[in-house]
Design an enzyme around this catalytic site. Structure first.
Site, mmCIF file in Angstrom:
data_model
loop_
_atom_site.group_PDB
_atom_site.id
_atom_site.type_symbol
_atom_site.label_atom_id
_atom_site.label_comp_id
_atom_site.label_asym_id
_atom_site.label_seq_id
_atom_site.Cartn_x
_atom_site.Cartn_y
_atom_site.Cartn_z
ATOM 1 N N GLU A 1 -4.914 1.881 2.642
ATOM 2 C CA GLU A 1 -4.973 0.658 3.455
ATOM 3 C C GLU A 1 -5.156 1.013 4.923
ATOM 4 O O GLU A 1 -5.881 0.347 5.646
ATOM 5 C CB GLU A 1 -3.687 -0.164 3.282
ATOM 6 C CG GLU A 1 -3.743 -1.545 3.935
ATOM 7 C CD GLU A 1 -3.292 -1.567 5.392
ATOM 8 O OE1 GLU A 1 -3.574 -2.558 6.077
ATOM 9 O OE2 GLU A 1 -2.672 -0.603 5.865
ATOM 10 N N GLU A 2 -4.471 2.083 5.352
ATOM 11 C CA GLU A 2 -4.397 2.343 6.795
ATOM 12 C C GLU A 2 -5.721 2.776 7.414
ATOM 13 O O GLU A 2 -6.027 2.386 8.520
ATOM 14 C CB GLU A 2 -3.323 3.403 7.089
ATOM 15 C CG GLU A 2 -1.895 2.957 6.754
ATOM 16 C CD GLU A 2 -1.388 1.834 7.651
ATOM 17 O OE1 GLU A 2 -2.146 1.321 8.467
ATOM 18 O OE2 GLU A 2 -0.205 1.477 7.509
ATOM 19 N N HIS B 1 0.825 -1.213 0.000
ATOM 20 C CA HIS B 1 0.000 0.000 0.000
ATOM 21 C C HIS B 1 0.856 1.260 0.000
ATOM 22 O O HIS B 1 1.861 1.349 0.684
ATOM 23 C CB HIS B 1 -1.023 0.007 1.130
ATOM 24 C CG HIS B 1 -0.470 -0.044 2.521
ATOM 25 N ND1 HIS B 1 -0.096 1.081 3.212
ATOM 26 C CD2 HIS B 1 -0.243 -1.087 3.359
ATOM 27 C CE1 HIS B 1 0.317 0.736 4.414
ATOM 28 N NE2 HIS B 1 0.256 -0.579 4.531
ATOM 29 N N HIS C 1 3.647 2.473 12.727
ATOM 30 C CA HIS C 1 2.687 3.569 12.972
ATOM 31 C C HIS C 1 3.212 4.630 13.941
ATOM 32 O O HIS C 1 2.441 5.244 14.667
ATOM 33 C CB HIS C 1 1.355 3.024 13.524
ATOM 34 C CG HIS C 1 0.632 2.113 12.577
ATOM 35 N ND1 HIS C 1 -0.563 1.511 12.886
ATOM 36 C CD2 HIS C 1 0.934 1.712 11.312
ATOM 37 C CE1 HIS C 1 -0.968 0.771 11.857
ATOM 38 N NE2 HIS C 1 -0.073 0.876 10.890
HETATM 39 ZN ZN LIG Z 1 0.755 -1.590 6.272
#
Ligand SMILES: [Zn+2]
Length: 454
Positions: free
Chosen positions: A323-324, A277, A421
């Protein structure tokens, strides 16, 4: 007749061995080329410095789209294009602060808004803090929870060797904690960061709301401060927490998936997808998550073109949007499968970091799994010979109803969640050779499937 049968079997076995030998020769060339050029790392360096923050709906994401189109064109792909998709647009804004108070003592906590969280009033939200480790505990609070700040503090299970499993065992606190807390009338949520590391870095990530209950603000707290807050709670009564967030959501934005391919020479409608992604959280520069998967996927096409390899089936790179915080790119891509003659026979995703590849996790029917398992020795050329049942990736998941074999690159997992993240997810945490070997493993597998079918 019997002699003819024996001859036929011999021929089949000889052909199979010859194919294996040819795959082996190609695998060695892919590895040698990749480890000589080190192009994955160069591309990752570029992506993380030119696009930087590239959450859905941001200027950075659109920069990443243009960068990826250019690099796929440079790689020599037969065609490069984008496909439109509407994505969410959320920004954390400049303010994310939290304080814990015990009597006259005030302690600042290191926090960051969870992705999708609402913001607070200017003065923040203040409430008595209640520590819990499960949703059952939240439900049992009843009236006590009204107006409180619920502090989810169930740590990673440290005994898990695969840290992805530890993440899986803890992450519902982050994704659904605000819903469960709002159901009992809480005013806000703090969640222990999703990591094994004990440090002062908060880790963001996706959270959800339920339209049936109020949207309450939610933030991640660093593991060091989660431990400190827990100690404060054990040591005294009536600890309050104030949480201030400037996060907000904006209207959805038109964005795109980036796609490129090498067309198959014999079965162009049979697709072997390779991808990751293109979006990343607005902390760090998404070097491991998922800049690595992006660079490796582009490298698969680049290596094949460089070596003059044309597969029998189409090898297609898809760099997914969003995606996130929404998975909208993946859903839009899978939806097109219904309206085309193409068939995705396999999809390989790299979204577990650019660490040393160990193998692949496979979700497929047993016959396909057995066939893929036979590539284990071949994949050892890149050190990635462990083919295990289960796995895939969030972006390729929506292809499952079409019978696509879902395959996730499985790199070494010990350090991934130290960075994931957070501001720690930067290029200096990526080892160039490990990243490159991941690309080699993907290229070998994509090539073998595209040649042999599945
Ligand atoms: Zn990822």
């Amino acid at each position: 007749m019997r002699i003819l049968g024996a001859l036929l079997i011999t021929l089949i076995i000889t052909a199979h061995l010859a194919a294996q030998d040819q795959h082996r020769a190609v695998a060695e060339r892919l590895k040698d080329q990749a480890l000589t050029d080190m192009a994955s790392y160069e591309m990752l360096k570029e992506l993380t410095s030119t696009a930087g923050h590239r959450l859905s709906g941001s200027v950075g994401y659109e920069k990443a789209v243009r960068w990826a189109q250019q690099r796929l064109t440079d790689a020599g792909a037969d065609s490069v294009w984008t496909e439109p998709v509407m994505v969410p647009h959320w920004e954390r804004g400049p303010i994310e602060k939290a304080f814990a108070r015990s009597g006259k003592r005030t302690v600042e906590l290191t926090v960051c808004a969870l992705g999708g969280s609402v913001g607070t009033e200017k003065n923040g939200v203040t409430g008595r803090v209640i520590e819990v480790r499960s949703f059952e505990e939240v439900r049992a609070l009843g009236e006590k929870a009204r107006g409180a700040i619920i502090f989810f503090n169930r740590p990673f299970d440290r005994t898990r060797v695969n840290t992805g499993e530890a993440y899986g065992g803890a992450v519902n606190q982050r994704s659904s904690g605000a819903i469960e807390a709002a159901k009992v009338g809480a005013a806000g949520v703090l969640v222990r960061s999703m990591t094994n590391a004990i440090d002062d870095e908060p880790h963001t990530g996706m959270m959800r709301y339920d339209p049936a209950v109020p949207k309450i603000p939610a933030a991640a707290v660093s593991t060091l401060d989660a431990d400190a807050l827990s100690a404060m709670i054990r040591g005294g009564s009536d600890i309050t927490v104030t949480l201030r967030l400037s996060a907000r959501s904006f209207p959805d934005v038109l964005s795109s998936n980036v796609i490129a391919e090498i067309r198959g020479s014999e079965h162009p409608d049979q697709i072997v997808l390779v991808g990751g992604h293109l979006d990343a959280w607005d902390k760090g520069t998404g070097a491991h998550d998922d800049g690595s998967g992006v660079a490796q996927s582009i490298q698969v096409i680049r290596l094949m073109k460089k070596l003059g390899l044309r597969p029998k089936r189409t090898i297609r790179v898809v760099l997914f949007a969003n995606e996130e915080n929404g998975l909208k790119g993946a859903l839009a891509y899978a939806a097109r499968e219904q309206n085309t003659r193409e068939r995705h026979i396999a999809a390989i995703e790299s979204d577990a970091g650019g660490f040393m590849p160990r193998g692949f996790g496979v979700t497929a029917d047993s016959a396909s799994f057995a066939r893929l398992s036979r590539y284990a020795a071949l994949l050892e050329v890149a050190g990635a010979g462990r083919v295990t049942a289960g796995g895939g990736g969030a972006d390729i998941g929506p292809l499952k109803p079409f019978g696509t074999a879902l395959i996730g690159l499985s790199p070494e997992s010990q350090r991934y969640f130290d960075y994931h993240h957070s501001n720690h997810d930067t290029i200096d945490k990526v080892h160039p050779r490990e990243l490159e070997l991941g690309a080699v493993a993907m290229a070998i597998l994509a090539w073998a499937i595209a040649e042999d079918g599945l």
